[in-house]
Write a protein that holds these residues in place. Structure first.
Motif, PDB file in Angstrom:
ATOM      1  N   LEU A   1      48.019  40.757  32.335  1.00 36.93           N
ATOM      2  CA  LEU A   1      49.445  41.452  32.040  1.00 36.93           C
ATOM      3  C   LEU A   1      48.936  43.176  31.843  1.00 36.93           C
ATOM      4  O   LEU A   1      50.037  43.358  33.242  1.00 36.93           O
ATOM      5  CB  LEU A   1      50.555  40.463  31.254  1.00 36.93           C
ATOM      6  N   VAL A   2      48.763  43.220  31.055  1.00 36.97           N
ATOM      7  CA  VAL A   2      48.808  44.551  30.677  1.00 36.97           C
ATOM      8  C   VAL A   2      47.562  45.230  31.483  1.00 36.97           C
ATOM      9  O   VAL A   2      48.374  46.321  32.176  1.00 36.97           O
ATOM     10  CB  VAL A   2      47.513  44.870  29.663  1.00 36.97           C
TER      11      VAL A   2
ATOM     12  N   ALA B   1      47.253  44.617  34.932  1.00 38.48           N
ATOM     13  CA  ALA B   1      48.462  44.183  36.426  1.00 38.48           C
ATOM     14  C   ALA B   1      49.596  45.986  35.696  1.00 38.48           C
ATOM     15  O   ALA B   1      49.428  46.373  37.235  1.00 38.48           O
ATOM     16  CB  ALA B   1      49.568  42.857  36.020  1.00 38.48           C
ATOM     17  N   ALA B   2      49.948  45.391  35.290  1.00 36.76           N
ATOM     18  CA  ALA B   2      50.673  46.925  35.218  1.00 36.76           C
ATOM     19  C   ALA B   2      50.389  48.253  34.633  1.00 36.76           C
ATOM     20  O   ALA B   2      50.612  49.329  35.221  1.00 36.76           O
ATOM     21  CB  ALA B   2      51.308  46.584  33.480  1.00 36.76           C
ATOM     22  N   LEU B   3      48.953  48.160  34.596  1.00 33.73           N
ATOM     23  CA  LEU B   3      48.233  49.463  34.673  1.00 33.73           C
ATOM     24  C   LEU B   3      47.911  50.017  35.718  1.00 33.73           C
ATOM     25  O   LEU B   3      47.663  51.568  36.384  1.00 33.73           O
ATOM     26  CB  LEU B   3      46.897  49.542  33.672  1.00 33.73           C
TER      27      LEU B   3
ATOM     28  N   VAL C   1      49.744  48.896  38.330  1.00 37.20           N
ATOM     29  CA  VAL C   1      50.677  49.445  39.444  1.00 37.20           C
ATOM     30  C   VAL C   1      50.847  50.871  38.937  1.00 37.20           C
ATOM     31  O   VAL C   1      51.536  51.658  39.823  1.00 37.20           O
ATOM     32  CB  VAL C   1      51.978  48.474  38.878  1.00 37.20           C
ATOM     33  N   ALA C   2      50.677  51.196  37.821  1.00 44.33           N
ATOM     34  CA  ALA C   2      51.482  52.305  37.712  1.00 44.33           C
ATOM     35  C   ALA C   2      49.810  53.546  37.772  1.00 44.33           C
ATOM     36  O   ALA C   2      50.557  54.593  37.892  1.00 44.33           O
ATOM     37  CB  ALA C   2      51.268  52.552  35.602  1.00 44.33           C
ATOM     38  N   THR C   3      49.152  53.203  37.651  1.00 42.34           N
ATOM     39  CA  THR C   3      47.936  54.016  38.721  1.00 42.34           C
ATOM     40  C   THR C   3      48.105  53.762  40.044  1.00 42.34           C
ATOM     41  O   THR C   3      47.888  55.068  40.165  1.00 42.34           O
ATOM     42  CB  THR C   3      46.812  53.240  38.213  1.00 42.34           C
ATOM     43  N   ARG C   4      48.626  52.728  40.326  1.00 40.76           N
ATOM     44  CA  ARG C   4      48.637  53.191  41.866  1.00 40.76           C
ATOM     45  C   ARG C   4      49.934  54.324  42.304  1.00 40.76           C
ATOM     46  O   ARG C   4      50.343  54.626  42.701  1.00 40.76           O
ATOM     47  CB  ARG C   4      49.007  51.618  43.038  1.00 40.76           C
TER      48      ARG C   4
END
Length: 83
Positions: A58-59, A61-63, A65-68
């Motif tokens: 989960l972390v 995936a969240a990182l 998305v944030a990077t993208r």
């Protein structure tokens, strides 16, 4: 810079639990070399906690998305260096 990176990555040879809490925090969250080396080793040994096993994807995936999102923002606001 080479010596700095060599020292930080040299610390990754040891488990995160070998370091004091402030150093462990830095090596896990600021420069995540301890996270990259400790979590897979714990998973192979069977000592990885359920919460970490569930939270890690989960972390990640969240990182991702944030990077993208940051990448798209940066490319959209880029102007040529020669202009």
């Amino acid at each position: 810079m080479t010596e700095l990176f060599s020292g930080v990555f040299g610390a990754a040879r040891f488990p995160a639990s070998a370091f004091p809490v402030p150093v462990r925090f830095v090596l896990t969250f600021v420069v995540p070399v301890a996270l990259v080396t400790t979590v897979p080793a714990q998973a192979l040994m069977g000592t990885l906690g359920l919460s970490v096993a569930l939270a890690s994807p989960l972390v990640a995936a969240a990182l991702f998305v944030a990077t993208r999102l940051f990448w798209r923002y940066a490319v959209a606001s880029y102007t040529s260096a020669s202009s």
